[in-house]
Design an enzyme around this catalytic site. Structure first.
Site, PDB file in Angstrom:
ATOM      1  CD  GLU A 154      -2.884   1.272   0.359  1.00 38.97           C
ATOM      2  OE1 GLU A 154      -3.073   0.311  -0.406  1.00 38.97           O
ATOM      3  OE2 GLU A 154      -3.481   2.357   0.269  1.00 38.97           O
ATOM      4  CE1 TYR A 155       5.639   5.237   3.079  1.00 40.55           C
ATOM      5  CE2 TYR A 155       7.028   4.272   1.369  1.00 40.55           C
ATOM      6  CZ  TYR A 155       6.781   5.271   2.296  1.00 40.55           C
ATOM      7  OH  TYR A 155       7.658   6.317   2.428  1.00 40.55           O
ATOM      8  CG  ASP A 156       6.068  -0.501  -2.082  1.00 40.20           C
ATOM      9  OD1 ASP A 156       6.683   0.288  -1.344  1.00 40.20           O
ATOM     10  OD2 ASP A 156       6.293  -1.722  -2.139  1.00 40.20           O
ATOM     11  CE  LYS A 209      30.753   8.933  24.116  1.00 35.50           C
ATOM     12  NZ  LYS A 209      31.239   8.378  22.863  1.00 35.50           N
ATOM     13  CD  GLU A 263      27.072   9.152  17.571  1.00 35.08           C
ATOM     14  OE1 GLU A 263      26.954  10.377  17.809  1.00 35.08           O
ATOM     15  OE2 GLU A 263      28.131   8.533  17.716  1.00 35.08           O
ATOM     16  CE  LYS A 312      23.566  14.469  26.424  1.00 36.79           C
ATOM     17  NZ  LYS A 312      22.819  14.308  25.168  1.00 36.79           N
ATOM     18  CB  CYS A 347      37.474 -34.002   7.032  1.00 33.98           C
ATOM     19  SG  CYS A 347      36.755 -33.679   8.657  1.00 33.98           S
ATOM     20  CB  CYS A 365      32.534 -36.374   9.636  1.00 37.81           C
ATOM     21  SG  CYS A 365      33.625 -35.132  10.331  1.00 37.81           S
TER      22      CYS A 365
HETATM   23  S1  IVH Z   1      25.887  14.811  23.791  1.00 38.37           S
HETATM   24  C1  IVH Z   1      27.556  18.933  24.220  1.00 38.37           C
HETATM   25  N1  IVH Z   1      24.742  12.470  23.876  1.00 38.37           N
HETATM   26  O1  IVH Z   1      29.721  11.054  21.713  1.00 38.37           O
HETATM   27  C2  IVH Z   1      27.267  17.495  24.269  1.00 38.37           C
HETATM   28  N2  IVH Z   1      26.749  12.682  22.604  1.00 38.37           N
HETATM   29  O2  IVH Z   1      31.964  13.668  22.321  1.00 38.37           O
HETATM   30  C3  IVH Z   1      27.328  16.890  22.927  1.00 38.37           C
HETATM   31  N3  IVH Z   1      27.441  10.602  21.475  1.00 38.37           N
HETATM   32  O3  IVH Z   1      30.797  12.120  18.965  1.00 38.37           O
HETATM   33  C4  IVH Z   1      27.250  15.425  22.881  1.00 38.37           C
HETATM   34  N4  IVH Z   1      25.764   9.370  22.185  1.00 38.37           N
HETATM   35  O4  IVH Z   1      28.261  12.061  18.753  1.00 38.37           O
HETATM   36  C5  IVH Z   1      25.785  13.178  23.402  1.00 38.37           C
HETATM   37  N5  IVH Z   1      23.587  10.449  24.026  1.00 38.37           N
HETATM   38  C6  IVH Z   1      24.626  11.173  23.547  1.00 38.37           C
HETATM   39  C7  IVH Z   1      25.599  10.615  22.702  1.00 38.37           C
HETATM   40  C8  IVH Z   1      26.662  11.398  22.254  1.00 38.37           C
HETATM   41  C9  IVH Z   1      26.870   9.398  21.447  1.00 38.37           C
HETATM   42  C10 IVH Z   1      28.700  10.936  20.774  1.00 38.37           C
HETATM   43  C11 IVH Z   1      28.706  12.245  20.050  1.00 38.37           C
HETATM   44  C12 IVH Z   1      30.143  12.648  20.074  1.00 38.37           C
HETATM   45  C13 IVH Z   1      30.659  12.004  21.301  1.00 38.37           C
HETATM   46  C14 IVH Z   1      30.777  13.030  22.398  1.00 38.37           C
END
Ligand code: IVH
Length: 689
Positions: free
Chosen positions: A37-39, A123, A181, A302, A420, A444
């Site tokens: 359907e999307y196609d 990360k 990312e 953070k 073998c 074997c």
């Molecule tokens: S925050 C000012 N959050 O890790 C803060 N970075 O040096 C900016 N990275 O290459 C980065 N997961 O691309 C942040 N949840 C995340 C992240 C993340 C991966 C990478 C980022 C950068 C390196 C940080």
């Protein structure tokens, strides 16, 4: 041909619908309509745009792969620098505690002050990207570069299905830069490498380098063939309408906002309190690391309040309000001590690297696969080299490549044996295949061992206690040559084996005895027929209902089974055409192996209550879990689909059912609750259900 204004209206509708469905598919992983359907909508839009080129807007879903090969990547100056982040290398709880202590000190918080709220997230291990949206439309995608100036990779970024070309809002801010990312999922990476291997082409080293390489590709068609994903984790330049700052007060709320705009954000993210919250998050994610579908190299903390973030500010190039907390690395250097050959269940010869033990990805690794001779040659590794080992998730450890450096002495290149190493039978490689195979079959010992282990496996006959070591002993001592011989082992014979106590021998005999009551799908799977995995075994059992009917089915009949194609059909036929395989089956049955014909394998599949019916599950059912509901439906011959279409027979809706329920109502599909499903399953046969 529609008039320009009709066409314009229709194109607008199609674009809106395609944006919506692309978001459901790529970001939410919950499509509402079938792919076809999307196609169809996509092609209709393509046609309209061909007839009226003026309608072709840059945010049109048809414009993801723009076919221009670039000569180089143009530099872009970032409106707001892309900073890096400080890394806490202490992988223990102390890493999180040190960050919290630093933040509290900088904020001047005393010991009695309440804990600081933090946004904790994964990360991701990929490539940092800045996406610039102007009035809701993606206008630029750029790499980080040196933080001040990156490279224009807009063409590549547009090919990533998860990146919206237009934000999902009627009132977009004039400027919104989303930072995040680009990465590659492990299964996508494995699949890509599998395809490369099949074609005899170069395999990729790891998901991160592959993703980074794909983004910086000059040919968007090449990028489009690499399955990339994206996660948003922050913002850059943001300008609100009429100068009003559209940002919320916290990082957590910012992520929710980005999500509402159609951007993929990480589902593991959490807002936690103080150092204890950070430590708990770190530990929880570490325990789940292998189960995540992509690689991470740590977590990021953070300060949640954006006001406090501004207050804390930056230290040269790094924010004081964020830190990356690492996990042990998934790649490590070590020495290649030797290359051995392993013979698999189907006779495939795999070169295995014997390594100087090394701690990588959370475990000690001393063996790693080299896949096949061609891959080994391509990597150019020889015994004695320093190599890089990679172990991520539950993927088998691999050799990534050799470390640069000269060899001190001449080491001959590795060659595949012609006989073998286990049974001496000839080793052959089919034309066009990269795999070498032992032709010895069950003669074997290596293949026999693997066949026994597979038979005893948890998902097959589930014989507890019959593991690697015991199978080695049984085969090496000549006690078991065929599967049925397993059932002729008595306590006395077993107890005579080295390191086997009477008690364990008795346990094994009991486990063997218990394994005799099984199900037809398990038994079929346990036989180890090439290309017959668990799913196919279930389908076969459901379709034919009895083993005799499967054994006597011709290739044509086998092809009638869902998901059985010519290769699988031929393999099943070939298996039962071998008199010794039939003999094995007969002896196993004579040993007392049997199954209940009511285990979802009832003789006449057409008489099953949900035969031929398609059901969709949505929301949370009061007592049945998802898997349990699915099993019940499948056992009754029904099929569970992921999305609602006109072909859906029933939607089973629990609490918090979402768009699938709306869709069912729209299409007039019958909606039932859990009790309704149970009634359906228990209804007398042939009552129309
Ligand atoms: S925050 C000012 N959050 O890790 C803060 N970075 O040096 C900016 N990275 O290459 C980065 N997961 O691309 C942040 N949840 C995340 C992240 C993340 C991966 C990478 C980022 C950068 C390196 C940080």
């Amino acid at each position: 041909m529609p008039t320009p204004s009709d066409a314009e209206q229709r194109a607008g509708e199609l674009r809106a619908q395609l944006h919506h469905h692309a978001h459901r598919y790529y970001v939410l992983d919950a499509p509402e309509i079938p792919d076809a359907e999307y196609d169809r909508m996509f092609q209709e839009l393509q046609r309209l745009e061909e007839e009226h080129p003026a309608l072709r807007t840059p945010d049109s879903p048809t414009q993801r792969v723009l076919g221009r090969v670039l000569e180089g990547l143009a530099p872009v100056r970032h409106a707001v620098p892309m900073l890096s982040i400080q890394t806490e290398t202490d992988t223990t709880a102390a890493g999180a505690e040190a960050f919290d202590a630093r933040v509290r000190r900088e904020l001047g918080l005393g010991e009695d002050a309440p804990p600081v709220a933090y946004a904790a997230e994964l990360k991701f291990d990929g490539l940092a990207i800045n996406l610039r949206y102007e009035h809701g439309v993606l206008v630029l995608g750029a790499t980080r570069g040196d933080g001040e100036t990156g490279e224009d990779v807009t063409q590549s970024i547009r090919t990533i299905g998860q990146v919206p070309l237009r934000l999902a809002t009627d009132a977009p801010p004039p400027v919104l830069e989303v930072r995040g990312e680009v990465y590659m999922r492990r299964d996508d990476f494995e699949g890509l490498n599998e395809r490369q291997r099949e074609r005899g082409e170069k395999t990729f080293v790891n998901p991160r380098n592959t993703a980074a390489g794909a983004v910086r590709q000059l040919d968007p068609a090449v990028t489009a063939a690499r399955p990339l994903s994206f996660f948003a984790y922050g913002v850059g330049d943001v300008q609100g309408a009429a100068g009003i700052d559209p940002l919320p007060a916290t990082h957590g709320a910012l992520m929710d906002w980005l999500q509402s705009l159609g951007l993929p954000v990480d589902a593991e993210r959490a807002v936690v309190q103080g150092a204890a919250g950070l430590v708990a998050f770190h530990d929880r994610i570490e325990a789940r690391r292998d189960a995540l579908p992509f690689d991470i190299d740590g977590v990021v903390y953070k300060v949640d309040s954006l006001a406090l973030q501004r207050h804390l500010g930056f230290k040269t190039r790094e924010p004081r309000w964020a830190v990356a907390h690492k996990y042990p690395a998934q790649e490590q250097p070590t020495r290649l001590n030797d290359i051995e050959i392993q013979v698999g269940r189907t006779g495939k010869l795999t070169p295995v690297a014997k390594l100087e033990p090394v701690f990588v990805g959370g475990t000690t690794v001393s063996n790693a696969t080299l896949h096949n001779l061609f891959e080994l040659r391509r990597k150019g590794v020889r015994v004695g080299d320093r190599v890089i080992v990679r172990r991520a998730g539950d993927v088998i450890p691999e050799i990534v490549g050799r470390m640069p450096g000269e060899r001190m002495a001449y080491v001959p290149n590795f060659r595949m044996p012609t006989a073998c190493p286990v049974c001496g039978s000839a080793v052959l490689r089919e034309r066009g295949s990269v795999e070498h195979r032992c032709t010895g079959g069950l003669f074997c010992a290596a293949q026999r061992k693997q066949a026994l282990l597979h038979y005893a496996g948890r998902r097959a006959m589930d014989i507890e206690g019959l593991g690697d070591r015991l199978v080695d002993q049984l085969v090496d001592a000549g006690l078991v040559r065929t599967l049925p011989e397993l059932y002729r082992l008595g306590v006395a014979k077993l107890a005579a084996l080295e390191r086997m106590a009477e008690r364990s021998a008795a346990n094994l005999v009991a486990a063997l005895e218990a394994s005799k009551r099984t199900t037809l799908p398990r038994f079929l799977y346990a036989l180890g027929i090439r290309h017959v995995g668990e799913a196919t075994a279930k389908d076969l059992a459901r379709h034919f209902g009895s083993l005799d009917r499967i054994m006597s089915a011709g290739a044509d009949e086998l092809l009638q089974v869902r998901d059985v194609g010519p290769v699988v059909a031929r393999s099943i036929r070939a298996f039962f055409d071998q008199p010794h395989n039939v003999e094995v089956v007969e002896q196993l049955r004579a040993a007392g192996i049997g199954w209940d014909e009511h285990d979802g394998t009832r003789a006449d599949a057409a008489a099953l209550r949900l035969a031929g019916k398609t059901l969709v599950l949505t929301g949370t059912l009061p007592t049945l879990g998802r898997d349990a509901a699915r099993e019940l439906i499948e056992a009754a011959g029904g099929k569970v689909a992921g999305s609602v279409s006109r072909k859906t027979d029933f939607v089973i809706a629990g609490s918090e059912a979402g768009s699938k329920l709306d869709r069912a109502r729209e299409l007039g599909v019958a909606v039932l609750d859990e009790q309704g499903l149970r009634d359906l399953l228990e209804a007398p046969r042939g009552d129309g259900a």
